[in-house]
Design a protein around this motif. Structure first.
Motif, PDB file in Angstrom:
ATOM      1  N   ASN A   7      35.257  17.496  30.949  1.00 54.91           N
ATOM      2  CA  ASN A   7      35.626  18.334  29.814  1.00 54.91           C
ATOM      3  C   ASN A   7      36.919  17.851  29.168  1.00 54.91           C
ATOM      4  O   ASN A   7      37.089  17.937  27.949  1.00 54.91           O
ATOM      5  CB  ASN A   7      35.764  19.785  30.259  1.00 54.91           C
ATOM      6  N   THR A   8      37.840  17.355  29.990  1.00 49.77           N
ATOM      7  CA  THR A   8      39.094  16.839  29.445  1.00 49.77           C
ATOM      8  C   THR A   8      38.840  15.615  28.583  1.00 49.77           C
ATOM      9  O   THR A   8      39.426  15.465  27.501  1.00 49.77           O
ATOM     10  CB  THR A   8      40.054  16.489  30.593  1.00 49.77           C
ATOM     11  N   LEU A   9      37.976  14.727  29.036  1.00 51.17           N
ATOM     12  CA  LEU A   9      37.663  13.530  28.251  1.00 51.17           C
ATOM     13  C   LEU A   9      37.009  13.908  26.921  1.00 51.17           C
ATOM     14  O   LEU A   9      37.327  13.329  25.874  1.00 51.17           O
ATOM     15  CB  LEU A   9      36.754  12.609  29.057  1.00 51.17           C
ATOM     16  N   LEU A  10      36.114  14.901  26.946  1.00 55.28           N
ATOM     17  CA  LEU A  10      35.480  15.353  25.711  1.00 55.28           C
ATOM     18  C   LEU A  10      36.506  15.938  24.750  1.00 55.28           C
ATOM     19  O   LEU A  10      36.479  15.667  23.545  1.00 55.28           O
ATOM     20  CB  LEU A  10      34.394  16.388  26.034  1.00 55.28           C
ATOM     21  N   ALA A  11      37.428  16.754  25.301  1.00 56.96           N
ATOM     22  CA  ALA A  11      38.448  17.370  24.458  1.00 56.96           C
ATOM     23  C   ALA A  11      39.366  16.317  23.852  1.00 56.96           C
ATOM     24  O   ALA A  11      39.744  16.397  22.671  1.00 56.96           O
ATOM     25  CB  ALA A  11      39.250  18.374  25.274  1.00 56.96           C
ATOM     26  N   GLU A  19      35.301   8.329  20.532  1.00 57.18           N
ATOM     27  CA  GLU A  19      34.902   8.485  21.930  1.00 57.18           C
ATOM     28  C   GLU A  19      35.802   7.676  22.850  1.00 57.18           C
ATOM     29  O   GLU A  19      36.065   6.494  22.613  1.00 57.18           O
ATOM     30  CB  GLU A  19      33.449   8.047  22.114  1.00 57.18           C
ATOM     31  N   LEU A  20      36.271   8.326  23.890  1.00 59.34           N
ATOM     32  CA  LEU A  20      37.061   7.665  24.922  1.00 59.34           C
ATOM     33  C   LEU A  20      36.188   7.374  26.133  1.00 59.34           C
ATOM     34  O   LEU A  20      35.273   8.135  26.454  1.00 59.34           O
ATOM     35  CB  LEU A  20      38.231   8.549  25.354  1.00 59.34           C
ATOM     36  N   GLU A  21      36.509   6.300  26.809  1.00 57.51           N
ATOM     37  CA  GLU A  21      35.809   5.931  28.048  1.00 57.51           C
ATOM     38  C   GLU A  21      36.726   6.210  29.229  1.00 57.51           C
ATOM     39  O   GLU A  21      37.877   5.759  29.264  1.00 57.51           O
ATOM     40  CB  GLU A  21      35.443   4.448  28.026  1.00 57.51           C
ATOM     41  N   LEU A  22      36.231   6.957  30.206  1.00 57.11           N
ATOM     42  CA  LEU A  22      37.014   7.262  31.394  1.00 57.11           C
ATOM     43  C   LEU A  22      37.121   6.031  32.281  1.00 57.11           C
ATOM     44  O   LEU A  22      36.111   5.425  32.645  1.00 57.11           O
ATOM     45  CB  LEU A  22      36.364   8.407  32.172  1.00 57.11           C
ATOM     46  N   LEU A  23      38.361   5.668  32.626  1.00 54.09           N
ATOM     47  CA  LEU A  23      38.592   4.524  33.504  1.00 54.09           C
ATOM     48  C   LEU A  23      39.009   4.951  34.908  1.00 54.09           C
ATOM     49  O   LEU A  23      38.612   4.332  35.890  1.00 54.09           O
ATOM     50  CB  LEU A  23      39.672   3.618  32.911  1.00 54.09           C
ATOM     51  N   GLU A  24      39.814   6.008  34.991  1.00 52.11           N
ATOM     52  CA  GLU A  24      40.353   6.393  36.301  1.00 52.11           C
ATOM     53  C   GLU A  24      40.875   7.824  36.234  1.00 52.11           C
ATOM     54  O   GLU A  24      41.381   8.269  35.204  1.00 52.11           O
ATOM     55  CB  GLU A  24      41.483   5.444  36.698  1.00 52.11           C
ATOM     56  N   VAL A  25      40.753   8.524  37.354  1.00 57.46           N
ATOM     57  CA  VAL A  25      41.387   9.827  37.522  1.00 57.46           C
ATOM     58  C   VAL A  25      42.553   9.636  38.479  1.00 57.46           C
ATOM     59  O   VAL A  25      42.363   9.218  39.630  1.00 57.46           O
ATOM     60  CB  VAL A  25      40.406  10.874  38.083  1.00 57.46           C
ATOM     61  N   PHE A  26      43.763   9.897  38.008  1.00 58.10           N
ATOM     62  CA  PHE A  26      44.946   9.707  38.841  1.00 58.10           C
ATOM     63  C   PHE A  26      45.069  10.874  39.821  1.00 58.10           C
ATOM     64  O   PHE A  26      44.808  12.031  39.468  1.00 58.10           O
ATOM     65  CB  PHE A  26      46.202   9.602  37.999  1.00 58.10           C
ATOM     66  N   GLN A  30      49.993  17.699  41.118  1.00 60.53           N
ATOM     67  CA  GLN A  30      49.070  18.819  41.192  1.00 60.53           C
ATOM     68  C   GLN A  30      49.059  19.664  39.929  1.00 60.53           C
ATOM     69  O   GLN A  30      48.135  20.442  39.719  1.00 60.53           O
ATOM     70  CB  GLN A  30      49.460  19.734  42.365  1.00 60.53           C
ATOM     71  N   HIS A  31      50.082  19.526  39.107  1.00 58.70           N
ATOM     72  CA  HIS A  31      50.231  20.416  37.960  1.00 58.70           C
ATOM     73  C   HIS A  31      49.198  20.132  36.881  1.00 58.70           C
ATOM     74  O   HIS A  31      48.599  21.062  36.323  1.00 58.70           O
ATOM     75  CB  HIS A  31      51.657  20.269  37.396  1.00 58.70           C
ATOM     76  N   ALA A  32      48.974  18.884  36.569  1.00 51.97           N
ATOM     77  CA  ALA A  32      48.062  18.501  35.486  1.00 51.97           C
ATOM     78  C   ALA A  32      46.944  17.626  36.011  1.00 51.97           C
ATOM     79  O   ALA A  32      47.084  16.957  37.038  1.00 51.97           O
ATOM     80  CB  ALA A  32      48.834  17.756  34.394  1.00 51.97           C
ATOM     81  N   LEU A  33      45.832  17.642  35.291  1.00 50.69           N
ATOM     82  CA  LEU A  33      44.777  16.651  35.509  1.00 50.69           C
ATOM     83  C   LEU A  33      45.117  15.447  34.643  1.00 50.69           C
ATOM     84  O   LEU A  33      45.299  15.575  33.432  1.00 50.69           O
ATOM     85  CB  LEU A  33      43.419  17.218  35.108  1.00 50.69           C
ATOM     86  N   THR A  34      45.209  14.267  35.257  1.00 51.44           N
ATOM     87  CA  THR A  34      45.647  13.072  34.537  1.00 51.44           C
ATOM     88  C   THR A  34      44.574  12.002  34.614  1.00 51.44           C
ATOM     89  O   THR A  34      44.125  11.633  35.706  1.00 51.44           O
ATOM     90  CB  THR A  34      46.965  12.538  35.114  1.00 51.44           C
ATOM     91  N   VAL A  45      46.715   7.541  28.329  1.00 49.66           N
ATOM     92  CA  VAL A  45      46.760   8.503  29.426  1.00 49.66           C
ATOM     93  C   VAL A  45      46.538   9.891  28.840  1.00 49.66           C
ATOM     94  O   VAL A  45      47.192  10.277  27.869  1.00 49.66           O
ATOM     95  CB  VAL A  45      48.100   8.433  30.175  1.00 49.66           C
ATOM     96  N   VAL A  46      45.607  10.613  29.425  1.00 43.59           N
ATOM     97  CA  VAL A  46      45.274  11.968  28.982  1.00 43.59           C
ATOM     98  C   VAL A  46      45.673  12.939  30.086  1.00 43.59           C
ATOM     99  O   VAL A  46      45.273  12.775  31.234  1.00 43.59           O
ATOM    100  CB  VAL A  46      43.769  12.108  28.692  1.00 43.59           C
ATOM    101  N   ARG A  47      46.476  13.939  29.712  1.00 42.16           N
ATOM    102  CA  ARG A  47      46.897  14.944  30.703  1.00 42.16           C
ATOM    103  C   ARG A  47      46.503  16.314  30.186  1.00 42.16           C
ATOM    104  O   ARG A  47      46.845  16.706  29.072  1.00 42.16           O
ATOM    105  CB  ARG A  47      48.401  14.855  30.950  1.00 42.16           C
ATOM    106  N   ALA A  48      45.776  17.049  31.025  1.00 43.01           N
ATOM    107  CA  ALA A  48      45.315  18.394  30.672  1.00 43.01           C
ATOM    108  C   ALA A  48      45.949  19.400  31.620  1.00 43.01           C
ATOM    109  O   ALA A  48      46.052  19.165  32.833  1.00 43.01           O
ATOM    110  CB  ALA A  48      43.800  18.473  30.758  1.00 43.01           C
ATOM    111  N   PHE A  49      46.355  20.535  31.059  1.00 44.18           N
ATOM    112  CA  PHE A  49      47.046  21.567  31.825  1.00 44.18           C
ATOM    113  C   PHE A  49      46.223  22.848  31.836  1.00 44.18           C
ATOM    114  O   PHE A  49      45.338  23.044  31.002  1.00 44.18           O
ATOM    115  CB  PHE A  49      48.419  21.830  31.197  1.00 44.18           C
ATOM    116  N   PRO A  50      46.521  23.738  32.762  1.00 45.34           N
ATOM    117  CA  PRO A  50      45.788  25.007  32.806  1.00 45.34           C
ATOM    118  C   PRO A  50      45.968  25.800  31.512  1.00 45.34           C
ATOM    119  O   PRO A  50      46.991  25.705  30.841  1.00 45.34           O
ATOM    120  CB  PRO A  50      46.424  25.745  33.996  1.00 45.34           C
ATOM    121  N   SER A  51      44.962  26.582  31.177  1.00 43.69           N
ATOM    122  CA  SER A  51      45.013  27.420  29.980  1.00 43.69           C
ATOM    123  C   SER A  51      46.255  28.306  30.015  1.00 43.69           C
ATOM    124  O   SER A  51      46.581  28.919  31.038  1.00 43.69           O
ATOM    125  CB  SER A  51      43.758  28.291  29.908  1.00 43.69           C
TER     126      SER A  51
END
Length: 279
Positions: A7-11, A19-26, A30-34, A45-51
């Motif tokens: 969902n983060t990649l889509l956003a 369109e972005l291509e996912l290469l790696e999940v760091f 713990q705070h963000a999904l990177t 680098v894409v970082r998503a945080f809780p709502s």
């Protein structure tokens, strides 16, 4: 909780309108999904945080201040600071998590040099670090309360806010096998704070990594660059120790995330207690 990688990649793709291509999940932190993603011929680098998290807005303010550090820090590509889907996309800083075999004395000296450069920037206008005596009934908490009045709270700098080895990026020289610091990431906690805040936090991390001596080397390198001693460093160390006292075990996933899989909660606790006793 942060959203899923899919969902983060889509956003992020919607935000960039391509369109972005996912290469790696760091895995560090713990705070963000990177995520590391490909944006054409470049990587971002894409970082998503809780709502509802305001980390994106805070990081945007910091990124503007630190841009002069060049390739050592991320630079903004796009961001969505909305409460429903907080997301930030930045350039990729070269390097990766530290080599678990890295010489901690060399690591300490390089981190001191990087922190000195960061502290040379103007932090005016960033959130002020909370400057109140810690609460709590632990022995170290009482010591921190007693030491609080001796802290120099006037000498404020641009503070990273979470300056530890996992927020630095590294490359390993294949000839010398030495680890070289290439950058510093995760700026959502940047503040206008006394320099002792970052110094004590990094020293404590070096202790948790197993080397109080490296913590002393870190301080010596920073003081040499500053040209003056940090006279209240022991009192700042006590503040950091009090902050860690009731939660150090919760940091275990962070250390596992940077490859230190032999670390245990018991080891973190014992190293912290030994450090507390020495302060």
């Amino acid at each position: 909780m942060p959203p899923s990688p899919e969902n983060t990649l889509l956003a992020a793709s919607r935000l960039l309108d391509r369109e972005l291509e996912l290469l790696e999940v760091f895995t560090a932190g713990q705070h963000a999904l990177t995520l590391l993603a490909a944006d054409g011929d470049s990587e971002v680098v894409v970082r998503a945080f809780p709502s509802g998290d305001d980390a994106v807005a805070r990081e945007l303010a910091a990124l503007e201040r630190i841009a002069s550090l060049g390739p050592m820090v991320p630079h903004l590509v796009a961001a969505s600071a909305g409460a429903a889907e907080p997301l930030i996309i930045t350039t990729r800083v070269a390097g990766s998590t530290p080599d678990p075999r890295a010489d901690l004395f060399a690591v300490a000296r390089q981190m001191a040099a990087a922190l000195f450069a960061i502290h040379g920037l103007d932090g005016t206008g960033l959130p002020l670090a909370p400057m109140t005596a810690p609460s709590g009934e632990t022995t170290i908490g009482h010591r921190a309360q007693q030491a609080f009045g001796r802290l120099d709270l006037r000498d404020r700098v641009l503070s990273h806010g979470d300056f530890w080895i996992g927020n630095a990026l590294w490359v390993r020289d294949e000839t010398t096998k030495a680890s070289q610091l290439t950058g510093v990431v995760d700026w959502s906690g940047a503040k206008h704070a006394p320099r002792g805040f970052d110094l004590a936090w990094c020293r404590q991390d070096l202790v948790l990594l197993g080397s109080p001596s490296a913590a002393e080397s870190f301080l010596a390198e920073y003081e040499a660059r500053l040209g003056a001693p940090i006279s209240d460093i022991n009192d700042w160390d006590v503040q950091a120790a009090a902050s860690a006292a009731d939660r150090v075990e919760t940091w275990l996933p962070n250390y596992h995330g940077i490859g230190l899989t032999d670390m245990t909660a018991e080891l973190l606790r014992s190293r912290l207690e030994e450090w507390n006793a020495s302060l």
